[in-house]
Design a protein around this motif. Structure first.
Motif, mmCIF file in Angstrom:
data_model
loop_
_atom_site.group_PDB
_atom_site.id
_atom_site.type_symbol
_atom_site.label_atom_id
_atom_site.label_comp_id
_atom_site.label_asym_id
_atom_site.label_seq_id
_atom_site.Cartn_x
_atom_site.Cartn_y
_atom_site.Cartn_z
ATOM 1 N N SER A 187 -7.303 2.383 3.682
ATOM 2 C CA SER A 187 -7.664 1.175 2.946
ATOM 3 C C SER A 187 -8.116 0.100 3.919
ATOM 4 N N LEU B 185 0.819 -1.207 0.000
ATOM 5 C CA LEU B 185 0.000 0.000 0.000
ATOM 6 C C LEU B 185 0.855 1.260 0.000
ATOM 7 N N GLY C 216 -2.705 4.845 -1.448
ATOM 8 C CA GLY C 216 -2.919 3.537 -0.842
ATOM 9 C C GLY C 216 -3.681 3.593 0.468
#
Length: 235
Positions: A127, A118, A124
């Motif tokens: 998440s 990520l 990223g």
């Protein structure tokens, strides 16, 4: 480098994979012979965007290593759908059963690698990923490098797998003779944890069972919280 000694390992292993409920084992109930099973895996890959990888990897497994039964699809996926980059003791040719002897270690390992992926992605965070726990027994002889982080520090580098990968390739694909079954080693992600890398699907005892589901949640800063999911069922 001389390979360390082998040790019998009769343990329950825990493997965490990204998944949403319910899991589907396409080949778990097939009763076809080995040749037909191999063809089934190739036919299934027609709808998989990694068909070229699968077609390249399947011939590397002897017919005796194509397993069938409850959880067989999950075993085969570990070998056929593994990351092309490879892992600590594997290259991109063929995957392995990477698992831990404690679920806490499996969580620590997968949180580390998921966080790293990520961080390499734009946007990223935040998440979340849902994971399911696979439980399977092994009873086999493995190359044992536990307790050797000083003697074999090159095999325990936190993020540089170049030397450990070369070591694993030598064990799995020796110039002559049959290769080793795999490696048992200390986790570098969780103190006191133990991992295994098993090179043969047939050494993972069926059935493979599904245990708990987890959700990894990262906030905008990348800090992660691990939640065990309850009341998980088919929608």
């Amino acid at each position: 480098m001389t390979a360390p000694a082998r040790a019998p390992v009769r343990e329950t292993t825990h493997r965490l994979i990204a998944s949403r409920y319910p899991p589907v084992g396409v080949f778990d109930d097939l009763t076809a012979d080995k040749e037909e099973l191999a063809m089934a895996y190739l036919l299934e890959s027609v709808t998989n965007d990694r068909v070229a990888i699968l077609a390249r990897r399947l011939p590397l497994l002897p017919e005796s290593e194509i397993v069938q039964g409850v959880g067989a699809s999950m075993i085969m996926a570990a070998f056929l759908h593994a990351d092309e980059i490879g892992g600590r003791f594997t290259d991109g040719r063929l995957g392995a059963w990477y698992a831990a002897l404690e679920v806490e270690t499996a969580i620590a390992e997968t949180v580390h690698h998921s966080t790293r992926r990520l961080r390499l992605s734009d946007g990223g965070f935040p998440s979340n990923i849902q994971m399911r726990q696979l439980v399977a027994n092994i009873d086999c002889s493995l190359i044992d490098i536990r307790g050797q982080q000083e003697a074999h520090a090159e095999l325990y580098e936190a993020d540089d797998y170049s030397k450990s990968r070369a070591f694993g390739i030598g064990l799995r694909w020796p110039p002559s003779g049959s290769g080793e079954n795999g490696v048992v080693y200390d986790s570098v992600r969780r103190a006191g944890g133990t991992n295994v890398c098993v090179y043969r699907p047939s050494l993972i005892q069926l059935p493979v069972t599904q245990a708990d589901h987890y959700e990894y949640r990262w906030d905008a800063s990348g800090a992660v919280t691990v939640l065990k999911l309850s009341n998980v069922g088919a929608s």
